[in-house]
Write a protein that holds these residues in place. Structure first.
Motif, PDB file in Angstrom:
ATOM      1  N   ARG A 143       6.115 -12.697 -11.017  1.00 56.00           N
ATOM      2  CA  ARG A 143       5.528 -12.833  -9.578  1.00 56.00           C
ATOM      3  C   ARG A 143       6.746 -12.990  -8.880  1.00 56.00           C
ATOM      4  O   ARG A 143       6.742 -12.348  -7.494  1.00 56.00           O
ATOM      5  CB  ARG A 143       4.823 -14.407  -9.748  1.00 56.00           C
ATOM      6  CG  ARG A 143       3.644 -14.492 -10.356  1.00 56.00           C
ATOM      7  CD  ARG A 143       2.452 -14.241  -9.756  1.00 56.00           C
ATOM      8  NE  ARG A 143       2.507 -14.895  -8.237  1.00 56.00           N
ATOM      9  CZ  ARG A 143       1.280 -15.289  -7.650  1.00 56.00           C
ATOM     10  NH1 ARG A 143       0.465 -14.555  -8.125  1.00 56.00           N
ATOM     11  NH2 ARG A 143       1.772 -15.644  -6.442  1.00 56.00           N
ATOM     12  N   SER A 183       7.503  -9.282  -8.192  1.00 56.07           N
ATOM     13  CA  SER A 183       6.717  -8.237  -7.201  1.00 56.07           C
ATOM     14  C   SER A 183       6.792  -8.448  -5.926  1.00 56.07           C
ATOM     15  O   SER A 183       6.756  -9.583  -5.413  1.00 56.07           O
ATOM     16  CB  SER A 183       5.346  -8.646  -8.032  1.00 56.07           C
ATOM     17  OG  SER A 183       5.101  -9.968  -7.644  1.00 56.07           O
ATOM     18  N   ARG A 207       5.397  -8.863  -2.411  1.00 53.74           N
ATOM     19  CA  ARG A 207       4.303 -10.003  -1.936  1.00 53.74           C
ATOM     20  C   ARG A 207       3.391  -9.326  -1.175  1.00 53.74           C
ATOM     21  O   ARG A 207       3.771  -8.620  -0.381  1.00 53.74           O
ATOM     22  CB  ARG A 207       5.037 -11.137  -1.076  1.00 53.74           C
ATOM     23  CG  ARG A 207       6.355 -11.679  -1.833  1.00 53.74           C
ATOM     24  CD  ARG A 207       6.139 -13.226  -1.613  1.00 53.74           C
ATOM     25  NE  ARG A 207       7.194 -14.083  -2.358  1.00 53.74           N
ATOM     26  CZ  ARG A 207       7.175 -14.637  -3.536  1.00 53.74           C
ATOM     27  NH1 ARG A 207       5.922 -14.807  -3.752  1.00 53.74           N
ATOM     28  NH2 ARG A 207       8.206 -15.206  -4.090  1.00 53.74           N
ATOM     29  N   ASN A 208       2.329  -9.723  -1.414  1.00 55.56           N
ATOM     30  CA  ASN A 208       0.965  -9.045  -0.570  1.00 55.56           C
ATOM     31  C   ASN A 208       0.872  -9.924   0.638  1.00 55.56           C
ATOM     32  O   ASN A 208       0.679 -11.070   0.518  1.00 55.56           O
ATOM     33  CB  ASN A 208      -0.089  -8.879  -1.499  1.00 55.56           C
ATOM     34  CG  ASN A 208       0.025  -7.825  -2.388  1.00 55.56           C
ATOM     35  OD1 ASN A 208       0.514  -6.884  -2.470  1.00 55.56           O
ATOM     36  ND2 ASN A 208      -0.749  -8.039  -3.387  1.00 55.56           N
ATOM     37  N   HIS A 234      -1.443 -11.438   3.108  1.00 53.77           N
ATOM     38  CA  HIS A 234      -2.967 -11.745   3.328  1.00 53.77           C
ATOM     39  C   HIS A 234      -3.371 -12.411   4.458  1.00 53.77           C
ATOM     40  O   HIS A 234      -2.792 -12.837   5.559  1.00 53.77           O
ATOM     41  CB  HIS A 234      -3.427 -12.911   2.445  1.00 53.77           C
ATOM     42  CG  HIS A 234      -3.015 -12.763   0.917  1.00 53.77           C
ATOM     43  ND1 HIS A 234      -4.035 -11.834   0.067  1.00 53.77           N
ATOM     44  CD2 HIS A 234      -2.170 -13.019  -0.066  1.00 53.77           C
ATOM     45  CE1 HIS A 234      -3.574 -11.611  -1.032  1.00 53.77           C
ATOM     46  NE2 HIS A 234      -2.404 -12.266  -1.338  1.00 53.77           N
TER      47      HIS A 234
END
Length: 96
Positions: free
Chosen positions: A88, A91, A93-94, A96
């Protein structure tokens, strides 16, 4: 000397050149084959030792799991949680 003689000489020279090339290729293949055999002979003991160590480690791990099933399960959960957390963190970060 006429054209036929020149062609015959050229053909003969080509045959001699091909024969020499075949001999050189055959010699190179024999040397390569011998080198591969030497490499296999050198690597075989290392592979046997690595395989033996892997089997030993696997047997020790199975023994530990049999002797300490709760600790083993907790260790697996802890490692899984750590791997998940690291994945996590690494990766992207998306948003939102």
């Amino acid at each position: 000397m006429n054209h036929a003689d020149l062609y015959d000489d050229a053909a003969a020279a080509s045959r001699r050149g091909l024969k020499k090339a075949r001999r050189a290729a055959r010699h190179s293949l024999i040397q390569l084959s011998e080198g591969v055999e030497d490499l296999q002979d050198a690597v075989a003991p290392v592979l046997r030792q690595a395989r033996s160590r892997a089997v030993d480690a696997s047997q020790r791990t199975l023994g530990y799991v049999r002797e300490e099933p709760v600790r083993s399960a907790l260790a697996v959960v802890a490692v899984g949680t750590l791997v998940y957390a690291l994945a996590r963190l690494m990766s992207p970060r998306n948003a939102h």
